[in-house]
Design a protein around this motif. Structure first.
Motif, PDB file in Angstrom:
ATOM      1  N   PRO A   1      47.808  73.749  60.757  1.00 14.98           N
ATOM      2  CA  PRO A   1      49.027  73.251  61.403  1.00 14.98           C
ATOM      3  C   PRO A   1      48.900  73.285  62.924  1.00 14.98           C
ATOM      4  O   PRO A   1      48.478  74.286  63.512  1.00 14.98           O
ATOM      5  CB  PRO A   1      50.110  74.225  60.905  1.00 14.98           C
ATOM      6  N   ARG A   2      49.292  72.183  63.560  1.00 18.30           N
ATOM      7  CA  ARG A   2      49.237  72.078  65.018  1.00 18.30           C
ATOM      8  C   ARG A   2      50.472  71.333  65.513  1.00 18.30           C
ATOM      9  O   ARG A   2      50.961  70.433  64.840  1.00 18.30           O
ATOM     10  CB  ARG A   2      47.961  71.348  65.468  1.00 18.30           C
ATOM     11  N   THR A   3      50.955  71.720  66.692  1.00 20.52           N
ATOM     12  CA  THR A   3      52.178  71.142  67.242  1.00 20.52           C
ATOM     13  C   THR A   3      51.850  69.982  68.164  1.00 20.52           C
ATOM     14  O   THR A   3      50.751  69.905  68.727  1.00 20.52           O
ATOM     15  CB  THR A   3      52.973  72.206  68.009  1.00 20.52           C
ATOM     16  N   LEU A   4      52.835  69.105  68.301  1.00 21.36           N
ATOM     17  CA  LEU A   4      52.730  67.961  69.197  1.00 21.36           C
ATOM     18  C   LEU A   4      53.615  68.209  70.415  1.00 21.36           C
ATOM     19  O   LEU A   4      54.791  68.552  70.281  1.00 21.36           O
ATOM     20  CB  LEU A   4      53.168  66.670  68.501  1.00 21.36           C
TER      21      LEU A   4
ATOM     22  N   GLY B   1      55.884  70.693  77.685  1.00 22.56           N
ATOM     23  CA  GLY B   1      57.261  70.654  77.232  1.00 22.56           C
ATOM     24  C   GLY B   1      57.419  71.205  75.828  1.00 22.56           C
ATOM     25  O   GLY B   1      56.456  71.618  75.168  1.00 22.56           O
ATOM     26  N   ALA B   2      58.667  71.192  75.354  1.00 25.27           N
ATOM     27  CA  ALA B   2      58.961  71.690  74.014  1.00 25.27           C
ATOM     28  C   ALA B   2      58.323  70.783  72.966  1.00 25.27           C
ATOM     29  O   ALA B   2      58.259  69.563  73.144  1.00 25.27           O
ATOM     30  CB  ALA B   2      60.472  71.742  73.794  1.00 25.27           C
ATOM     31  N   PRO B   3      57.801  71.342  71.861  1.00 24.59           N
ATOM     32  CA  PRO B   3      57.145  70.521  70.829  1.00 24.59           C
ATOM     33  C   PRO B   3      58.100  69.472  70.266  1.00 24.59           C
ATOM     34  O   PRO B   3      59.290  69.719  70.092  1.00 24.59           O
ATOM     35  CB  PRO B   3      56.739  71.545  69.765  1.00 24.59           C
ATOM     36  N   VAL B   4      57.545  68.309  69.962  1.00 25.11           N
ATOM     37  CA  VAL B   4      58.325  67.214  69.373  1.00 25.11           C
ATOM     38  C   VAL B   4      58.001  67.022  67.903  1.00 25.11           C
ATOM     39  O   VAL B   4      58.616  66.183  67.238  1.00 25.11           O
ATOM     40  CB  VAL B   4      58.061  65.903  70.141  1.00 25.11           C
TER      41      VAL B   4
END
Length: 303
Positions: A249-252, A260-263
Motif C-alpha cells: 500500500p502506498r499513498t498518493l 500536501g495531504a494524501p488524495v
C-alpha cells in the motif's frame, strides 16, 4: 471486501478446500467381502461415519477451516495486516491448521486397517492430495512470485481512451494548441491554453481597434507576484501511459504539492494507470478519475 486482493496462491487454497469437502463424502474405508454373509455388512464408509471419528474433524474440517481463515485474511485487505488473534494473524493460523491436517492425514493413511480385506478408499487419497496442495499453497503463497501474482486484474481489453492527450492522435490536441507543450519548450513556462495570437478571440498584435501598450504603460508587478513558485520536475518528453501495480500500500500526494495531504491510496492486486512521469515519480490515476503523485515507485509491476 477486496476481491482483487486475491492471488493465485489463494485460488489454489480455495480449490484444494473444495476438493477436500468433496473427498469427505467419498469412501474412506473399503471392505473386500464376498459371500452371502456380506449382505448386511457396509463395505465402504466415508469420513462422516461416526465409526471413523475423529477422522472428519481432525483432517477434513480442519483443512477446510484453514482455507477459510486464509481467505478471510485476504478479503480484509491491507487494513487487517496487523490484526492478530493470540499473537498470530488469521492466515498464519490457517497455515498452521493446514499443516496439522496434512500431518494427521499421513498418520491415518499409515495405519488403522484391520486386515488384508480392508483398505483406504478414494476419499482418503483425494483428501490427502488436497491437503498437500492446501498446505503447500498456504506456506509458499507469500514467498513464490508465481503464487503472489494477482488473480484478477482490472486491465481493460482495449487501449485506454481517457483524457490523456497523445500527440498526433486524431481528435487530440496537437503541440502548440490548448496549452500542449511544443517540442523544446521550457517546461517551467506556463502553457497558453489556446491563447494563440489571432485565435479564439485573442487579439493579434497590431489588429485594428486594439490598443498597443506603450513603453511607459507597463506597470511593474509587485515583488510577491514576481516570485515564482519552486519548479516541479518536468514531464518526460517520450513518456507513454502504462498500467502498473504496487507491491505494498502506498499513498498518493497532490499532483502540484508533493508534501500536501494524501488524495488517495494504492493497494496491491489492483492495476492503476500512470498518466505522467515527473523525474522518478509518477502521476497515477485511480478508478474514480482522481490523480495524484506517487513518489515511491520502487518495485512496481508494469502491465
Amino acid at each position: 471486501m477486496n476481491l482483487r486482493a486475491l492471488t493465485r496462491g489463494d485460488a489454489a487454497v480455495a480449490g484444494a478446500a473444495v476438493l477436500l469437502f468433496i473427498a469427505s463424502f467419498l469412501p474412506y474405508w473399503t471392505l473386500s467381502c464376498s459371500g452371502a454373509y456380506c449382505a448386511n455388512i457396509d463395505t465402504s464408509q466415508n469420513a462422516w461415519s461416526t465409526a471413523l471419528f475423529p477422522i472428519l474433524p481432525s483432517i477434513y474440517l480442519l483443512g477446510i477451516a484453514a482455507a477459510a481463515l486464509i481467505l478471510v485474511q485476504r478479503f480484509q485487505g491491507p487494513a487487517a495486516a496487523n490484526r492478530q488473534v493470540l499473537g498470530l494473524r488469521l492466515d498464519q493460523w490457517g497455515t498452521a491448521f493446514a499443516v496439522t491436517a496434512l500431518w494427521t492425514s499421513i498418520w491415518a493413511l499409515g495405519g488403522g486397517s484391520t486386515g488384508p480385506s480392508v483398505s483406504h478408499g478414494f476419499g482418503a487419497w483425494l483428501g490427502f492430495i488436497s491437503l498437500i496442495v492446501l498446505a503447500g499453497a498456504a506456506a509458499a503463497g507469500p514467498l513464490v512470485p508465481a503464487l503472489k501474482a494477482p488473480l484478477v486484474t482490472d486491465r481493460p481489453a482495449v487501449p485506454y481512451q481517457g483524457g490523456y492527450p497523445v500527440p498526433g492522435q486524431p481528435g487530440q490536441p496537437q503541440p502548440g494548441q490548448y496549452g500542449y507543450p511544443v517540442q523544446g519548450q521550457d517546461p517551467n513556462q506556463a502553457p497558453a491554453y489556446g491563447a494563440q495570437p489571432g485565435g479564439y478571440g485573442y487579439p493579434a498584435p497590431g489588429a485594428p481597434g486594439q490598443a498597443q501598450p506603450g513603453p511607459h504603460d507597463i506597470t511593474p508587478a509587485p515583488a510577491a507576484a514576481q516570485a515564482a513558485p519552486a519548479p516541479q520536475p518536468a514531464p518526460a518528453a517520450d513518456f507513454a501511459p502504462f498500467w502498473f501495480a504496487v507491491p505494498a500500500p502506498r499513498t498518493l500526494a497532490p499532483k502540484d504539492n508533493p508534501v500536501g495531504a494524501p488524495v488517495g491510496e494504492l493497494v496491491p492486486g489492483t492495476w492503476y494507470l500512470a498518466v505522467e512521469q515527473r523525474g522518478t515519480a509518477l502521476v497515477a490515476q485511480l478508478q474514480d478519475g482522481t490523480q495524484g503523485l506517487l513518489a515511491d515507485t520502487s518495485g512496481i509491476q508494469r502491465g
